[in-house]
Design an enzyme around this catalytic site. Structure first.
Site, PDB file in Angstrom:
ATOM      1  N   LYS A   1     -22.012 -18.945 -74.881  1.00  0.00           N
ATOM      2  CA  LYS A   1     -22.274 -18.298 -73.731  1.00  0.00           C
ATOM      3  C   LYS A   1     -22.268 -16.485 -74.113  1.00  0.00           C
ATOM      4  O   LYS A   1     -21.981 -17.085 -74.725  1.00  0.00           O
ATOM      5  CB  LYS A   1     -21.348 -18.744 -72.709  1.00  0.00           C
ATOM      6  CG  LYS A   1     -22.509 -19.941 -71.632  1.00  0.00           C
ATOM      7  CD  LYS A   1     -20.881 -20.367 -70.270  1.00  0.00           C
ATOM      8  CE  LYS A   1     -22.471 -21.488 -69.266  1.00  0.00           C
ATOM      9  NZ  LYS A   1     -22.048 -22.111 -68.793  1.00  0.00           N
TER      10      LYS A   1
ATOM     11  N   ARG B   1     -20.051 -29.612 -71.994  1.00  0.00           N
ATOM     12  CA  ARG B   1     -21.640 -29.595 -71.470  1.00  0.00           C
ATOM     13  C   ARG B   1     -22.017 -28.476 -72.363  1.00  0.00           C
ATOM     14  O   ARG B   1     -21.897 -27.202 -72.794  1.00  0.00           O
ATOM     15  CB  ARG B   1     -21.832 -28.912 -70.476  1.00  0.00           C
ATOM     16  CG  ARG B   1     -23.269 -28.884 -69.780  1.00  0.00           C
ATOM     17  CD  ARG B   1     -23.479 -27.868 -67.941  1.00  0.00           C
ATOM     18  NE  ARG B   1     -24.744 -28.151 -68.716  1.00  0.00           N
ATOM     19  CZ  ARG B   1     -25.454 -26.698 -68.649  1.00  0.00           C
ATOM     20  NH1 ARG B   1     -25.383 -25.735 -69.155  1.00  0.00           N
ATOM     21  NH2 ARG B   1     -26.970 -26.925 -68.142  1.00  0.00           N
TER      22      ARG B   1
END
Ligand code: HH2
Length: 280
Positions: free
Chosen positions: A220, A254
């Protein structure tokens, strides 16, 4: 602790790895790589071989500014991939916020609904209730297209905790069993780097809500802000964030990079196993 899903009761006595399968042309880190069903199915098989405990299949990107995809197109992207993934012997999650896609996925046998909108869309709670599926309720604000305009918090940990507690209550009130519900702080969703980091630092408080905690730090933008690395060079940073999240109570990671994450968790577990219990 465990996470009850349709076909599997997932034992959370150790952290689990959820492998990301983006059947999309435009996901932020791997868009277009697996948007043909054949490629996405091969990717599912590869992730399971690498040690994924759960697969998460998505047909719409939720990156900031992502364009909207209608339910029929989203379902067309994931339909065949889901059917194939369901034969691989691991729980399969569908990453969607649309009740129509949830219903179709559950009819097809999906084990988990992973909803970045925490079942807030009209009809979403009803679509999942009674199915026996696991759910992941994630914190975000607004829609992917506009969410970064809403990244404004006083105490981000308290605000996210209050939201997740409310959504878990709404899910239980709708008849979803408590042990089917996992919660997710939603790293990167309507949150700037400072919010994501404060949330990770205070993540224990979310784990104390009494539901399994699922987290997504993989590749991210905040990791890029910290390291200066582009999205394809964020694996070391992703592993560091993942392990920090485990130490702050995360139960499910995840991730895009399953093999590397599984290795990191093996080292973690080996140290745990070698830890001498304190003598009372
Ligand atoms: N992050 C993304 C998508 N879905 N679901 C949960 N529960 N938690 C997350 O942190 C999360 C999520 C974004 O990552 P990715 O799927 O790789 O990208 P895109 O949304 O662009 O497909």
């Amino acid at each position: 602790m465990h996470w009850q899903t349709r076909r599997f009761r997932i034992d959370l006595s150790r952290p689990r790895v959820m492998g990301i399968v983006n059947a999309t042309p435009d996901s932020f880190s791997d868009g277009g790589r697996h948007d043909e069903a054949r490629g996405a199915i091969a990717h599912c098989e590869r992730l399971v071989a690498e040690g994924a405990d759960i697969l998460d299949i998505g047909g719409e990107s939720t990156r900031p500014g992502a364009p909207h995809v209608d339910a029929a197109s989203e379902w067309a992207r994931i339909d065949k991939v889901l059917a194939a993934a369901l034969t691989l012997g691991v729980p399969v999650s569908v990453d969607t916020y649309k009740p129509e896609v949830m219903r179709r996925a559950l009819d097809a046998g999906a084990d988990i609904v992973n909803d970045v909108q925490a079942l807030q869309m009209p009809g979403a709670l009803a679509a999942v209730a009674g199915s026996g599926a696991g759910v992941c309720l994630m914190h975000m604000r607004g829609e992917p297209a506009s969410m970064m305009d809403l990244a404004c918090y006083g105490d981000v940990v308290a605000e996210v905790a209050a939201f997740l507690a409310r959504r878990a209550q709404a899910a239980r009130d709708a008849g979803i069993a408590a042990d089917c519900i996992a919660l997710d702080p939603g790293y990167g969703f309507a949150k700037k780097a400072e919010h994501n980091l404060r949330l990770l630092a205070g993540q224990r408080r979310l784990a104390e809500l009494g539901h399994p905690l699922l987290v997504g730090w993989s590749r991210k933008r905040t990791l890029g802000d910290i390291t200066g690395r582009p999205v394809d060079q964020r694996l070391p940073a992703s592993l560091a964030a993942a392990l920090r999240a485990v130490s702050a109570g995360a139960n499910v990671l995840r991730v895009h990079d399953v093999a590397a994450t599984v290795d990191a968790l093996k080292v973690w577990a080996a140290v745990d196993a070698a830890t001498i219990p304190a003598i009372e």
